[in-house]
Scaffold this active site. Structure first.
Site, PDB file in Angstrom:
ATOM      1  CG  MET A   1      -2.267  -1.117   1.201  1.00  0.00           C
ATOM      2  SD  MET A   1      -3.053  -1.264   2.748  1.00  0.00           S
ATOM      3  CE  MET A   1      -1.961  -2.185   3.332  1.00  0.00           C
ATOM      4  CB  SER A   2       0.839   4.220  -2.003  1.00  0.00           C
ATOM      5  OG  SER A   2       0.992   3.640  -3.346  1.00  0.00           O
TER       6      SER A   2
END
Length: 235
Positions: free
Chosen positions: A11-12
């Site tokens: 996940m960024s």
């Protein structure tokens, strides 16, 4: 005999933990493994939270994907192992040539890549023909272009905020020095805190370090700055 599978989740931003991204990716991996007679090794912990695949932050030696690549290079991942990911953009949002090289390097280690998301289901192996990699190239290119567009929009947004700040003298963020505060969309000064800041600089100029300065302020019972959990008990 079930096939060995290792998961990779990315996940960024940490903000995505508040949503369903982690659970969605986890559930999809477990469901796919069950349906395809695979044994998932979750102990590998190849997970990157808050790691940008556009900036390559997930490729450092300490990051999840970086450790995965290191293990593959060291021969610690048996050939024929399946890497389960939601989509190719979890692996990379880099420029397409670098992204494709990353995918091919994983395949060269004898590791299969299975993308298992609802919108992207594909299997890539070291025997995948060049022609069949066209879809991967398109997906990787699209991911990179999406990230470039987001970056451009963000830069434009901040440029506009800075323009407004200069022209209208308005704050563009709530993150400001502790000796300032915002009232009616204008910066105001905590005069008592400014005096403290000046003392800190004077002490520094006179060779008094931060430990001694903190001790002086604590002895004078000067209140620390901050709100709630951000407020320290002592200097």
């Amino acid at each position: 005999m079930s096939k060995l599978a290792i998961p990779y989740i990315r996940m960024s931003t940490t903000e995505q933990l508040k949503g369903h991204s982690l659970q969605r990716q986890t559930d999809a991996i477990n469901k796919y493994a069950l349906e395809n007679n695979m044994s998932v090794d979750w102990t590998t912990n190849y997970i990157d939270i808050g790691k940008s695949a556009f900036k390559g932050k997930h490729l450092t030696k300490e990051a999840g994907l970086g450790r995965l690549l290191g293990a593959a290079q060291a021969g610690a991942i048996p050939e024929g192992t399946v890497l389960l990911i939601e989509s190719l953009d979890r692996l990379s949002r880099l420029e397409v040539k670098r992204a494709l090289a990353l995918v091919l390097s994983i395949l060269d280690y004898g590791i299969e890549i299975h993308t298992i998301g609802l919108a992207e289901k594909s299997i890539y192996t070291n025997e995948t023909k060049e022609g069949d990699l066209i879809i991967a190239i398109i997906l990787l290119s699209r991911a990179n272009n999406e990230s470039k567009m987001k970056q451009s929009r963000l830069q434009d947004s901040w440029a506009n905020k800075r323009k407004i700040a200069l022209e209208q003298k308005k704050p563009i963020t709530k993150v400001i020095p502790a000796w300032l505060y915002v009232e009616n969309e204008k910066f105001e000064v905590h005069e008592d805190r400014v005096k403290i800041v000046k003392r800190i600089f004077e002490y520094k100029i006179n060779g008094i370090g931060k430990e001694k300065t903190s001790k002086i302020f604590n002895e004078e019972n000067i209140d620390t700055w901050g709100v709630g959990k951000k407020k320290a008990e002592y200097w």
